[in-house]
Design an enzyme around this catalytic site. Structure first.
Site, PDB file in Angstrom:
ATOM      1  N   GLY A   1      -9.054  -5.332  -1.030  1.00  0.00           N
ATOM      2  CA  GLY A   1      -9.716  -6.453  -0.372  1.00  0.00           C
ATOM      3  C   GLY A   1     -11.173  -6.565  -0.760  1.00  0.00           C
TER       4      GLY A   1
ATOM      5  N   TRP B   1      -5.604   1.587  -0.145  1.00  0.00           N
ATOM      6  CA  TRP B   1      -5.578   0.723  -1.334  1.00  0.00           C
ATOM      7  C   TRP B   1      -5.657  -0.743  -0.936  1.00  0.00           C
ATOM      8  CZ3 TRP B   1      -7.351   4.225  -3.761  1.00  0.00           C
ATOM      9  CH2 TRP B   1      -6.795   5.498  -3.834  1.00  0.00           C
ATOM     10  N   ASP B   2      -5.080  -1.103   0.212  1.00  0.00           N
ATOM     11  CA  ASP B   2      -5.251  -2.465   0.719  1.00  0.00           C
ATOM     12  C   ASP B   2      -6.724  -2.749   1.002  1.00  0.00           C
ATOM     13  OD1 ASP B   2      -2.685  -3.519   0.691  1.00  0.00           O
ATOM     14  OD2 ASP B   2      -2.177  -2.744   2.657  1.00  0.00           O
ATOM     15  N   VAL B   3      -7.371  -1.814   1.674  1.00  0.00           N
ATOM     16  CA  VAL B   3      -8.778  -1.999   2.028  1.00  0.00           C
ATOM     17  C   VAL B   3      -9.637  -2.094   0.773  1.00  0.00           C
ATOM     18  CG1 VAL B   3     -10.767  -0.916   3.147  1.00  0.00           C
ATOM     19  CG2 VAL B   3      -8.533  -0.891   4.283  1.00  0.00           C
TER      20      VAL B   3
ATOM     21  N   ASP C   1       0.814  -1.205   0.000  1.00  0.00           N
ATOM     22  CA  ASP C   1       0.000   0.000   0.000  1.00  0.00           C
ATOM     23  C   ASP C   1       0.852   1.262   0.000  1.00  0.00           C
ATOM     24  OD1 ASP C   1      -1.497   2.273   1.535  1.00  0.00           O
ATOM     25  OD2 ASP C   1      -3.095   0.924   0.895  1.00  0.00           O
TER      26      ASP C   1
END
Length: 411
Positions: A173, A168-170, A139
């Site tokens: 996901g 961006w990770d969230v 991220d």
């Protein structure tokens, strides 16, 4: 008894998760909270993110526990051929609602889409990569590569400012979860499996494009500048009160703007300013272009009042606002939120944790504890692969799977 709760629409769906850090665990947990049986595969001793901060006093990761609620966990030696074979068998089994894996690694050829498809043609293989070409990224490096840190932070700061939230990770996901469900829908309609790939950098790039940042950069000769806490394109900023309180106030619409002026008693002053400038502040772009002079007028009003007085005035207005809260202040209010429920997490104890924010016809899936290392190893091998207790004991003796962390309570 069959679970028919409306908050569990994915009941019967079985997913094997081989992952770490944020995006893929969040994807698996999102699906688990909607009823899917998510079996998390970890190497012997647990995944590398098992000890990531913040930690409870016992050393248990609050971060890991938060991202893995409601899953089952098995502990397998993935460095051994026998361990990978066992995981491959688990992936391709599971009946018509099984045959699904989600991962953030292409490390093991036996667990690749091609290898698994040769064993089960309708397999669904969901993969997170850093970049589209398969290169590594996280991220924080994606943040650096996609422009946002150069627009974040106070106006007078020249250096890039990264977001503490791994946005961006969230987002990735959730894209992974959507891609998985889309592939499962396709399989239900056609019987065909497929691979779903999501690149973390693509997620950030797509967002920058979808929100107009990239088109603006292409079509405008003037680069966007930092705006601090001003909201771009409308009127919104933070204000400080006489007693040191701080609020964020946003007026998106003409109605919001009228309500804010009425609450602060500045209607006549701002109307006079609009006449002098020859503008109409009912127009959103006009409010943004003159945000600083408007902001200073409003700042004077807030600075002359306590936080309680400002909040009382804003409550009567149709305007968007909130005072700034610390996590400590927020934690004291969790029992009031219908999202939260008490979880007894091993190594942590009882604490308020979020259930699913998706409310299905009035029902919400409550939070469940995250599994300890190897907690369900024996249970999963017996129920999902049909192994006997002796088979499991032999695998443990060979080191292919691990002994439970707490033999009295784990499988």
């Amino acid at each position: 008894m069959t679970d028919t709760r409306r908050s569990q629409p994915l009941r019967g769906l079985r997913i094997v998760e081989i992952s770490s850090y944020v995006a893929t665990p969040l994807s698996g947990m999102t699906l688990a909270q909607l009823g899917a049986d998510v079996i998390r595969v970890e190497p012997i001793g647990g995944a590398v993110d098992r000890t990531r901060w913040p930690l409870a006093e016992s050393g248990t990761s609050l971060y890991w526990s938060g991202l893995n609620k409601g899953k089952r966990a098995i502990e397998v030696d993935l460095s051994a051929e026998e361990g990978r074979a066992l995981v491959g068998e688990l992936i391709v089994s599971g009946g018509p609602r099984g045959g699904i894996v989600i991962s953030n690694s292409e490390r093991y050829p036996e667990l690749s889409f091609e290898a698994l498809r040769a064993r089960r043609p309708d397999v669904i293989h969901v993969l997170l990569t850093g970049r589209r070409d398969g290169g590594a990224a996280v991220d924080y490096t994606v943040q650096a590569a996609t422009g946002f840190p150069l627009l974040t932070g106070p106006e007078e700061v020249a250096e890039p400012v990264n977001s503490l939230v791994p946005a961006w990770d969230v987002t990735a996901g959730l894209y992974l979860a959507v891609g998985l469900l889309a592939a499962e829908r396709h399989r239900l309609l056609t019987g065909e499996g497929q691979q779903v790939r999501v690149a973390l950098e693509d997620v950030a790039l797509a967002t920058a494009g979808n929100l107009g940042y990239l088109a603006e950069a292409q079509l405008s000769g003037t680069p966007r500048e930092r705006g601090g806490n001003y909201v771009y394109g409308t009127f919104g900023r933070d204000f400080t009160t006489a007693d040191g309180g701080r609020l964020m106030v946003v007026a998106l619409t003409a109605r919001h703007w009228r309500g804010l002026l009425a609450a602060t008693g500045l209607t006549d002053v701002v109307n006079a300013l609009a006449t002098a400038l020859g503008v109409d502040f009912a127009d959103e772009p006009a409010r943004y272009r003159h945000r600083k002079v408007l902001g200073e007028l409003l700042a004077g009003w807030f600075e002359g009042r306590t936080l309680a007085e400002a909040e009382s005035a804003l409550r009567t207005a149709r305007v968007l606002w909130s005072r700034y809260r610390s996590f400590t202040e927020l934690a004291a209010l969790l029992s009031e939120s219908p999202l939260m429920g008490v979880v007894e997490q091993p190594g942590v104890g009882g604490h308020w944790a979020p259930g699913s924010p998706v409310v299905m016809d009035g029902e919400q899936s409550p939070p469940a504890a995250a599994p300890q290392v190897g907690r369900h190893t024996g249970e999963v091998l017996r129920s999902e692969l049909g192994l006997s207790a002796q088979d499991v004991a032999t695998l443990r003796k060979q080191g292919v799977v691990a002994e439970p962390v707490n033999p009295g309570t784990a499988e």
